[in-house]
Design a protein around this motif. Structure first.
Motif, PDB file in Angstrom:
ATOM      1  N   ALA A   1      20.020  12.777  55.267  1.00 30.10           N
ATOM      2  CA  ALA A   1      21.405  12.709  54.803  1.00 30.10           C
ATOM      3  C   ALA A   1      21.548  11.562  53.825  1.00 30.10           C
ATOM      4  O   ALA A   1      20.894  10.533  53.940  1.00 30.10           O
ATOM      5  CB  ALA A   1      22.340  12.513  55.991  1.00 30.10           C
ATOM      6  N   THR A   2      22.410  11.745  52.840  1.00 31.30           N
ATOM      7  CA  THR A   2      22.623  10.666  51.856  1.00 31.30           C
ATOM      8  C   THR A   2      23.988  10.090  51.989  1.00 31.30           C
ATOM      9  O   THR A   2      24.891  10.598  52.530  1.00 31.30           O
ATOM     10  CB  THR A   2      22.433  11.188  50.422  1.00 31.30           C
ATOM     11  OG1 THR A   2      23.298  12.285  50.211  1.00 31.30           O
ATOM     12  CG2 THR A   2      21.007  11.555  50.205  1.00 31.30           C
TER      13      THR A   2
ATOM     14  N   GLU B   1      16.312  17.763  55.276  1.00 36.13           N
ATOM     15  CA  GLU B   1      16.364  16.691  54.285  1.00 36.13           C
ATOM     16  C   GLU B   1      17.208  15.543  54.846  1.00 36.13           C
ATOM     17  O   GLU B   1      18.198  15.790  55.544  1.00 36.13           O
ATOM     18  CB  GLU B   1      17.005  17.200  52.988  1.00 36.13           C
ATOM     19  CG  GLU B   1      16.145  18.181  52.237  1.00 36.13           C
ATOM     20  CD  GLU B   1      14.894  17.521  51.666  1.00 36.13           C
ATOM     21  OE1 GLU B   1      14.964  16.371  51.211  1.00 36.13           O
ATOM     22  OE2 GLU B   1      13.833  18.175  51.698  1.00 36.13           O
TER      23      GLU B   1
END
Length: 54
Positions: free
Chosen positions: A53-54, A51
């Motif tokens: 990275a935020t 996923e």
């Protein structure tokens, strides 16, 4: 680039373009470990299924 520079110069008459750099295929550098001089010293393969990275 010439077309873009012409459009910018037309839209912004006081603009001075002093240098230009074009980077092609930047994706080839993805995952490279660089030394302090910017030379590749190894790779870390990206995990394409991870996923973002935020």
């Amino acid at each position: 680039m010439l077309r873009l520079e012409t459009q910018l110069a037309t839209a912004h008459p006081s603009l001075d373009i002093v240098d230009r750099v074009i980077a092609l295929r930047q994706d080839e550098l993805l995952g490279h470990l660089l030394d302090p001089h910017g030379r590749s010293v190894g790779v870390v393969p990206p995990d394409l299924w991870a996923e973002p990275a935020t």
